[in-house]
Write a protein that holds these residues in place. Structure first.
Motif, mmCIF file in Angstrom:
data_model
loop_
_atom_site.group_PDB
_atom_site.id
_atom_site.type_symbol
_atom_site.label_atom_id
_atom_site.label_comp_id
_atom_site.label_asym_id
_atom_site.label_seq_id
_atom_site.Cartn_x
_atom_site.Cartn_y
_atom_site.Cartn_z
ATOM 1 N N THR A 1 -1.678 22.057 53.477
ATOM 2 C CA THR A 1 -1.394 23.227 54.379
ATOM 3 C C THR A 1 0.085 22.298 54.459
ATOM 4 O OG1 THR A 1 -1.117 23.132 56.622
ATOM 5 C CG2 THR A 1 -1.745 21.091 55.858
ATOM 6 N N PRO A 2 1.111 23.172 54.728
ATOM 7 C CA PRO A 2 2.423 23.477 54.549
ATOM 8 C C PRO A 2 3.069 22.479 56.115
ATOM 9 C CG PRO A 2 1.568 25.766 54.693
ATOM 10 C CD PRO A 2 0.727 24.708 54.461
ATOM 11 N N ALA A 3 2.289 22.312 57.015
ATOM 12 C CA ALA A 3 2.712 22.023 58.379
ATOM 13 C C ALA A 3 3.125 19.950 57.881
ATOM 14 C CB ALA A 3 1.032 21.690 59.119
ATOM 15 N N TYR B 1 6.464 19.571 57.883
ATOM 16 C CA TYR B 1 7.417 19.336 59.692
ATOM 17 C C TYR B 1 6.978 18.510 60.384
ATOM 18 C CZ TYR B 1 8.933 24.002 56.970
ATOM 19 O OH TYR B 1 9.500 25.209 56.824
ATOM 20 N N ARG C 1 -0.577 25.459 44.747
ATOM 21 C CA ARG C 1 -0.259 25.826 45.458
ATOM 22 C C ARG C 1 -0.076 27.073 46.109
ATOM 23 N NH1 ARG C 1 3.953 24.240 42.380
ATOM 24 N NH2 ARG C 1 3.531 21.763 43.128
ATOM 25 N N ASN D 1 -0.204 28.566 49.860
ATOM 26 C CA ASN D 1 1.401 30.409 50.579
ATOM 27 C C ASN D 1 -0.740 31.236 50.485
ATOM 28 O OD1 ASN D 1 2.373 27.963 49.569
ATOM 29 N ND2 ASN D 1 2.690 29.188 47.238
ATOM 30 N N SER E 1 -0.674 30.935 54.540
ATOM 31 C CA SER E 1 -0.006 32.486 55.443
ATOM 32 C C SER E 1 -0.520 33.208 56.376
ATOM 33 C CB SER E 1 0.893 32.815 54.138
ATOM 34 O OG SER E 1 -0.655 34.152 54.013
ATOM 35 N N ASP F 1 3.499 30.916 62.693
ATOM 36 C CA ASP F 1 3.491 30.388 61.349
ATOM 37 C C ASP F 1 3.204 28.662 61.307
ATOM 38 O OD1 ASP F 1 4.463 30.369 58.940
ATOM 39 O OD2 ASP F 1 6.378 31.573 58.992
ATOM 40 N N SER G 1 5.224 27.761 59.069
ATOM 41 C CA SER G 1 6.201 27.095 58.223
ATOM 42 C C SER G 1 7.455 27.443 59.211
ATOM 43 C CB SER G 1 6.444 27.650 57.095
ATOM 44 O OG SER G 1 5.302 27.888 56.058
ATOM 45 N N ASP G 2 7.518 28.166 60.186
ATOM 46 C CA ASP G 2 8.343 28.070 60.858
ATOM 47 C C ASP G 2 8.668 26.726 62.006
ATOM 48 O OD1 ASP G 2 10.543 28.901 63.343
ATOM 49 O OD2 ASP G 2 9.387 30.743 63.738
ATOM 50 N N SER G 3 9.840 25.974 62.022
ATOM 51 C CA SER G 3 10.047 24.710 62.269
ATOM 52 C C SER G 3 10.332 25.320 64.277
ATOM 53 C CB SER G 3 11.675 24.678 62.164
ATOM 54 O OG SER G 3 12.272 25.301 62.112
ATOM 55 N N THR H 1 6.383 34.027 46.203
ATOM 56 C CA THR H 1 6.417 33.615 47.224
ATOM 57 C C THR H 1 7.446 33.022 47.315
ATOM 58 O OG1 THR H 1 4.741 32.756 46.830
ATOM 59 C CG2 THR H 1 6.492 30.985 48.512
#
Length: 290
Positions: A67-69, A72, A195, A199, A203, A208, A210-212, A289
């Motif tokens: 996860t891209p989380a 963050y 990767r 993505n 997504s 989202d 990837s939204d801080s 991407t």
């Protein structure tokens, strides 16, 4: 400036050390490109080698879907500062070195399959505890969060070393570099391919990941979304253990496969096609991407 000097000096020292002390064997009869190509094709035709290719590609491909989380959660929720992150990175490298010593001292003859399975489970279980405690705000502390990475270094080192032993066993006299190059290329290709899939997969999560700003708002709904994305990542890591079925258990098992298993052009063609498609797909997906 002083910090950069401290980092640069050891690198500069390696220049005369390599020049004076690294043995340099002069090759009087270097292999031709045609002979090297023939050796490469002969290696790819082996069923034993094909099984290793399957493991080296699909294990990181499936196991590293993440996860891209993570970035963050580390920055926004755990509050890890850059200085502490660097300090823990240095400490983790020392523990990683300790892990390499433990493997060399006690686990050279252990089953490769069992060792990788146990360390993979241990790595993800310890990571799971720190991650979910941080996600649900049970305790958000950078030292607790980073401490988990230190604990992971010992099994991570064992996993790394054991997974490379098979490369040594698959190599014959004269093609060691080629064998290492082929298998490490396949293994490294699994990561960008993973990767690209990550993505596309994550997504689809809302809100989202990837939204801080979502991490700053820290809503209950978003915590659940982050937790589910972590669960998907852990599920992929455990699913990658399925590909251990392609890995030999130890040196003796590897040698039996090399000498007794059949050879066929189909294995070579399958390897080339699989790796070629993965390379093209990874490049296109990641460029799109960006």
């Amino acid at each position: 400036v002083d910090m950069y000097t401290m980092l640069a000096v050891p690198s500069l020292i390696m220049v005369p050390v390599s020049w004076l002390y690294a043995p340099d064997v002069i090759v009087t009869d270097p292999p031709t490109l045609a002979s090297y190509r023939t050796q490469c094709w002969c290696l790819l035709r082996s069923k034993a080698f094909f099984y290793i290719v399957i493991y080296q590609f699909f294990e990181p491909f499936v196991g590293r879907i993440s996860t891209p989380a993570t970035v963050y959660v580390k920055q926004e929720w755990a509050g890890v500062t850059h200085l502490n992150n660097s300090m823990f990175t240095v400490a983790s490298l020392l523990l990683f070195s300790l892990g390499l010593y433990i493997v060399r001292r006690y686990y050279l003859n252990a089953s490769w399959v069992k060792t990788i399975a146990y360390t993979t489970v241990a790595l993800n279980l310890t990571d799971m505890v720190a991650s979910f405690i941080t996600i649900y705000d049970v305790w958000r502390n950078q030292y607790f969060y980073m401490g988990e990475t230190l604990v992971d270094e010992l099994p991570s080192a064992m996993n790394f070393v054991v997974s490379t032993f098979v490369i040594v066993e698959m190599a014959d006299d004269g093609n060691e570099g080629m064998t290492y190059g082929l298998l490490t290329t396949v293994s490294n290709l699994g990561t960008p391919f993973s990767r690209a899939i990550s993505n596309q997969l994550f997504s689809a999560f809302t809100p989202d990941l990837s939204d801080s700003s979502n991490y700053i708002q820290d809503s209950r709904r978003f915590r659940h979304t982050v937790a589910i994305s972590y669960g998907v990542s852990y599920a992929c890591a455990f699913a990658s253990l399925v590909f251990l079925a392609f890995l030999p258990h130890q040196k003796h098992d590897t040698q039996i496969r090399k000498h007794n298993w059949p050879r066929s052009n189909a294995y070579a063609v399958s390897t080339v096609v699989m790796v070629g498609i993965a390379l093209v797909y990874s490049c296109i997906a990641n460029f799109m991407t960006m």
